[in-house]
Each structure stands twice: as structure tokens, then as C-alpha cells.
Scaffold this active site. Structure first.
Site, PDB file in Angstrom:
ATOM      1  CE  LYS A 175      -0.590   1.198   4.783  1.00 48.06           C
ATOM      2  NZ  LYS A 175       0.476   2.029   5.000  1.00 48.06           N
ATOM      3  CG  HIS A 267      -3.168  -1.724   8.298  1.00 49.41           C
ATOM      4  ND1 HIS A 267      -2.682  -2.519   7.306  1.00 49.41           N
ATOM      5  CD2 HIS A 267      -2.201  -0.788   8.524  1.00 49.41           C
ATOM      6  CE1 HIS A 267      -1.476  -2.104   6.944  1.00 49.41           C
ATOM      7  NE2 HIS A 267      -1.165  -1.047   7.670  1.00 49.41           N
TER       8      HIS A 267
HETATM    9  C1  BG6 Z   1       1.803   0.844   8.380  1.00 52.56           C
HETATM   10  C2  BG6 Z   1       1.582   2.330   8.429  1.00 52.56           C
HETATM   11  O1  BG6 Z   1       1.077   0.281   7.328  1.00 52.56           O
HETATM   12  O2  BG6 Z   1       1.367   0.277   9.614  1.00 52.56           O
HETATM   13  C3  BG6 Z   1       2.361   2.928   9.571  1.00 52.56           C
HETATM   14  O3  BG6 Z   1       2.031   2.898   7.204  1.00 52.56           O
HETATM   15  C4  BG6 Z   1       1.995   2.256  10.870  1.00 52.56           C
HETATM   16  O4  BG6 Z   1       2.130   4.331   9.670  1.00 52.56           O
HETATM   17  C5  BG6 Z   1       2.108   0.739  10.736  1.00 52.56           C
HETATM   18  O5  BG6 Z   1       2.916   2.696  11.851  1.00 52.56           O
HETATM   19  C6  BG6 Z   1       1.555   0.041  11.962  1.00 52.56           C
HETATM   20  O6  BG6 Z   1       1.850  -1.332  11.869  1.00 52.56           O
HETATM   21  P1  BG6 Z   1       2.003  -2.228  13.173  1.00 52.56           P
HETATM   22  O7  BG6 Z   1       2.219  -3.610  12.636  1.00 52.56           O
HETATM   23  O8  BG6 Z   1       3.182  -1.689  13.927  1.00 52.56           O
HETATM   24  O9  BG6 Z   1       0.729  -2.069  13.949  1.00 52.56           O
END
Ligand code: BG6
Length: 517
Positions: A175, A267
Site C-alpha cells: 500500500k 488495515h
Molecule cells: C503501516 C503504516 O502500514 O502500519 C504505519 O504505514 C503504521 O504508519 C504501521 O505505523 C503500523 O503497523 P504495526 O504492525 O506496527 O501495527
């Protein structure tokens, strides 16, 4: 590889507990574009090295890093070694054998000549190593380069999918998949000029998290929850992804994206779909992705006036006792930036199962803690027989699917407090994942791409649906008159803006109940 072939493969490899134990992976060459960058060093090569250590890489395999930077092969290998040793957790003694699988090619992304040379190089490497003509192209690049690289791969014949066992070609993209519906359609058109849908793997690393994958197992491999998984029993659903991290060194990207594009379009809505979708007929990628697409279609797009949306931006504050700067003071961020770093949104799914049940989604940067969890808040008992005796409200049941830091499942219910007096106390039954080793999300993603299994990847129709849901809010937030007034500040190290606090507190549950000793 077709989905039914994967399924056959998986079913013939079941261990005694009904698990896929080891897969017969096709040999291949994994080509990483953007090999001098952060993602390659932080995630991709450490994941591949760990796969090597655990015997989950195919044999034979070769990994070719490509970037503009003029590294020698040895320089690239030594940088990657540093990256893998950096976390101090990996056994580095087998590194020399892994390093023998690593290669580096300097190339210019906009030069067809570079790509023709790369094609010849890969052809030769394939002959030497016996990798069966199978190629994975991982685009660890800024999205603006996706069309350029996909086009070049097509033009030099590297995107060809052979249907006669002479090798496959797959492309992996991260993404953001566009920045709105129109640009997502444009990106898809460009990818499809050279690749067919089955060759395209659109990563969402949340889907590869063990505890996120567990949601489908939990819902559809147990008979006791599904009958109550609906508006008759569930009061609301809360999905939270709070982070302590700020924008770090990604201001260039984040100033264009903001939290809605960065976390919600992908997400957060994936988590919502896993909780709310109908049971698919099979655990197979197309069936699961059909149900997700159906679910996304049931979410009504809403404007800010109709729905509940709170946007915020972190200011300076204290995080773990240390002073941290505000978003507008971060390097590369405009001093008057109106980009939200926090959002709380209420979604409704318009179907029979979920009519009237709010789904509260909240995500923010620089919050007081890193907490990723899903809460299923059940309704109160319809009639409390204890009211006369206890005169107190019976606390309703709550199911928490913890993704981070607690990776597990907790169910809270009422019990009698032991002793002569009649009183209730809520107790929590806990299942924790943290004793068993977890597969890193990138390892899972790479493994599934080698297997050709799309289950944990986005399908284009889902992407279009999520943009359809979010584009009206984005338009309204980005072009409305009172944009500045509607962006609530919150101090770094807090749980978000005051305007969202009550709902955020409910989702993170400050009344957290402890298990019985
Ligand atoms: C990423 C975002 O997709 O997911 C980031 O671009 C974010 O900004 C990250 O910090 C969070 O991922 P996780 O696995 O640490 O919850």
C-alpha cells in the site's frame, strides 16, 4: 498456481494437529526493487534470513537486490548482514550460506536497457541455479515507481506467465494502492497492462499477523460464537490501532496520506471485514475475498455530518516521561499542516446481521501506548434477576481479540464472589499466544506469494470498495470550509483528542479485569 492446487498441496501435508507442516515450495528467484531502502533492510531480508534459518525457503532459491545505488555484491551482503544482526535475536553463524544466495544489480528504473540487462542476468542465474524460470518481483519502492517498474518488466518480457510449467512471474506491491478511487483504478489499469490478476499480490501486513489470521479460525472453527455474532447479542464492536510512534522519517508520504489513507483504507477496514463478514463456503482465497467484498459493499459511505468522525493531530507532549515534538514540528511537515494523525469513525454495516450495531474504529499516532485490539461488546442480560438483591448493573460480557501487545483472546463474564455475601465479580478467561513462536508478518506474506496463495492479499474489488466508502469523507475533510476547526489537537502521549476520549476509553477499557489468581 491455481487455488485448488494449493489446497491439494496443503491437505496432503497435514500434520497430526491438522496443520500445514512443510510445503513443497517451487524454486524461484526473488527480485527486490528498492534494495538499498529501509523496507528491504528492516523487513524483507531479515524475514528471508529467518525463513532460511527455519528451513522455510524453497530450494533452490536466489535473492537479487536491485536499486539505483552503485553497491558491489559484497557491499550489499555486508549491509544486509548488519540489518539481520541488528536485532540481536538471530543466530548469525549460518549467515555465510545465506549470503551465497544474495546478489545485487544496480539499475535505473526508467531505463529499458537496464531492464533488458536484468532480464538477461536473471535468465543466466536461473540456468545456473535451476530455479525453474519462477520469478517474484517485490516492489519495495515509492508507489510513484510502481507503474514505471511494472511497465518495464512487461516490456522486457519479465511479466510473462507461462502456462506450461516453464515458470511463473509474480509482482508484489505494498500500500498505498492509490490515494482515492480514481487513482486506485489508474494503478490497477497499469498493473493489468502487463500482469494478470493472479500474478498480482497486494500486501497488507496486518492480514499476515498471526492473531489477525486467528479471527477466521476463532469465528468459523467454533460453533459456540457464531450464533450470537449478530445484532441480537452484540452492542458494539471497537477496533483500535493506537501507536506510540510518530511520523518518524516518513513526512513526505504522510503529509499526502494522513491517518485515513495510512491506516483506515487498509488495515482497519480489513479487521472490520474479518469480524463482520459472512462465513465463506471454503477456506480458500477467492471464497474469503468474495465475502470480504460483499461486506465492504454493505458499508454505507457516510459524510461527516451523517456519521461520527473525529479527526485529530498530535501536538508536543510527554511520552514515557520524555518530551516529544508535535506533528507540525516534525522534519518535513508543513508548519500549518492540517493532516490528521488520529481518527475515530463510526461505521454501520447495512445487512440483516449487523443492522444498527456501531463499529467504532480508532487509530492514532503518538498515543500513550501501542495497543491493537478488537472488542466485541455484548449486550446486557435482557432481565437481571439480581437487581433486587444487588441493586447493581450486571456488567455485560466482553470478548477482546488482542493483536498487540497482548496477542490472544480474553472473555469476560460474571461469577459469584466467593464468600458469605452474594455479590458478582467479573472475571476474565485468557488465552495468550506469547508462549509460542510467531511467524513474522513479512515471512508469511513472502511464503504465501511463493505458494501462489492470495488469501492474505487484497483483491482489487475490495480496494475499490474501501475507497468508495472513504472518498466522500476524505473529500469533505480535505475541502471543507472549517477544516482547521474540525481538526482537534491532542498532546503526544495522550489517548487522543478530548472529543473522542469517551469512546476511546471504552475501547481500550480502563476497567480492565484481571484473571483469577
Ligand atoms: C503501516 C503504516 O502500514 O502500519 C504505519 O504505514 C503504521 O504508519 C504501521 O505505523 C503500523 O503497523 P504495526 O504492525 O506496527 O501495527
Amino acid at each position: 498456481m491455481e487455488t485448488n492446487v494449493i489446497k491439494e498441496k496443503i491437505s496432503s501435508e497435514k500434520g497430526s494437529c491438522g496443520c500445514l507442516t512443510a510445503a513443497d515450495l517451487d524454486p524461484c528467484i526473488i527480485v527486490i526493487f528498492g534494495a538499498s531502502g529501509d523496507l528491504t533492510a528492516r523487513k524483507l531480508i531479515p524475514a528471508l534470513y529467518h525463513m532460511y534459518l527455519t528451513g522455510s525457503l524453497p530450494e533452490p532459491v536466489a535473492i537479487v537486490g536491485c536499486a539505483r545505488t552503485p553497491f558491489s555484491g559484497d557491499e550489499f551482503r555486508s549491509r544486509m548482514k548488519e540489518a539481520c544482526a541488528g536485532n540481536g535475536k538471530s543466530d548469525m553463524s549460518p549467515w555465510p550460506e545465506f549470503a551465497a544466495l544474495l546478489f545485487y544489480r544496480q539499475l535505473a528504473y526508467d531505463s529499458e536497457k537496464s531492464f533488458r540487462e536484468l532480464a538477461a542476468y536473471l535468465d543466466e542465474l536461473d540456468r545456473q541455479r535451476g530455479t525453474g524460470g519462477n520469478l517474484i518481483f517485490d516492489l519495495a519502492l515509492p508507489p510513484s515507481l510502481y507503474p514505471v517498474v511494472a511497465g518495464m518488466l512487461g516490456r522486457v518480457g519479465l511479466a510473462v506467465q507461462h502456462n506450461d510449467n516453464r515458470g511463473w512471474s509474480r509482482i508484489v506491491v505494498e500500500k498505498p494502492f492509490g490515494r482515492d478511487l480514481d487513482s486506485a483504478l489508474d494503478l490497477d489499469r497499469t498493473l493489468h497492462e502487463h500482469f494478470q490478476e493472479e500474478q498480482i499480490f497486494r500486501i497488507d501486513h496486518y492480514l499476515a499477523k498471526e492473531t489477525v489470521q486467528n479471527i477466521l479460525m476463532f469465528r468459523f472453527a467454533n460453533a459456540i460464537f457464531e450464533p450470537i455474532w449478530n445484532r441480537g447479542f452484540i452492542d458494539y464492536v471497537g477496533i483500535m490501532a493506537a501507536e506510540k510512534l510518530g511520523v518518524e522519517n516518513r513526512a513526505g508520504y504522510y503529509e499526502q496520506a494522513g491517518v485515513i489513507r495510512d491506516m483506515f483504507q487498509n488495515h482497519m477496514l480489513q479487521l472490520l471485514s474479518l469480524i463482520a463478514m459472512e462465513p465463506p463456503s471454503h477456506f480458500a482465497s477467492e471464497r474469503v475475498r468474495d465475502e470480504k467484498a460483499k461486506l465492504f459493499r454493505s458499508i454505507r459511505p457516510f459524510s461527516r455530518r451523517e456519521g461520527e468522525v473525529v479527526l485529530g493531530q498530535y501536538g508536543p507532549g510527554l511520552l514515557d516521561g520524555k518530551e516529544v515534538r508535535g506533528y507540525r514540528q516534525e522534519p518535513g511537515v508543513a508548519a500549518d499542516s492540517l493532516i490528521p494523525t488520529f481518527a475515530l469513525m463510526r461505521f454501520y454495516v447495512e445487512n440483516w446481521r449487523w443492522q444498527g450495531v456501531p463499529f467504532w474504529l480508532v487509530s492514532g499516532k503518538r498515543m500513550a501506548g501501542k495497543q491493537t485490539r478488537i472488542i466485541i461488546q455484548f449486550k446486557e442480560v435482557p432481565h437481571s434477576i439480581f437487581r433486587d438483591v444487588l441493586g447493581e448493573k450486571v456488567v455485560p460480557n466482553r470478548l477482546v481479540l488482542g493483536i498487540y501487545p497482548e496477542e490472544g483472546i480474553s472473555l469476560t463474564f460474571q461469577t459469584k464472589n466467593p464468600g458469605p455475601r452474594v455479590c458478582l465479580r467479573p472475571m476474565t478467561m485468557d488465552f495468550r499466544y506469547d508462549t509460542s513462536p510467531l511467524l513474522d508478518a513479512y515471512e508469511k506474506v513472502l511464503l504465501d506469494c511463493i505458494l501462489g496463495d492470495h488469501l492474505l492479499f487484497w483483491r482489487q474489488d475490495g480496494i475499490e470498495q474501501t475507497w468508495r466508502i472513504l472518498t466522500p469523507i476524505l473529500n469533505e475533510c480535505e475541502h471543507c470550509q472549517g477544516r482547521a476547526q474540525q481538526l482537534y489537537p491532542y498532546p503526544a502521549g495522550s489517548w487522543g483528542p478530548e472529543a473522542a476520549r469517551e469512546q476511546v476509553d471504552k475501547i481500550r477499557d480502563r476497567r480492565e479485569v484481571k484473571s483469577a489468581p
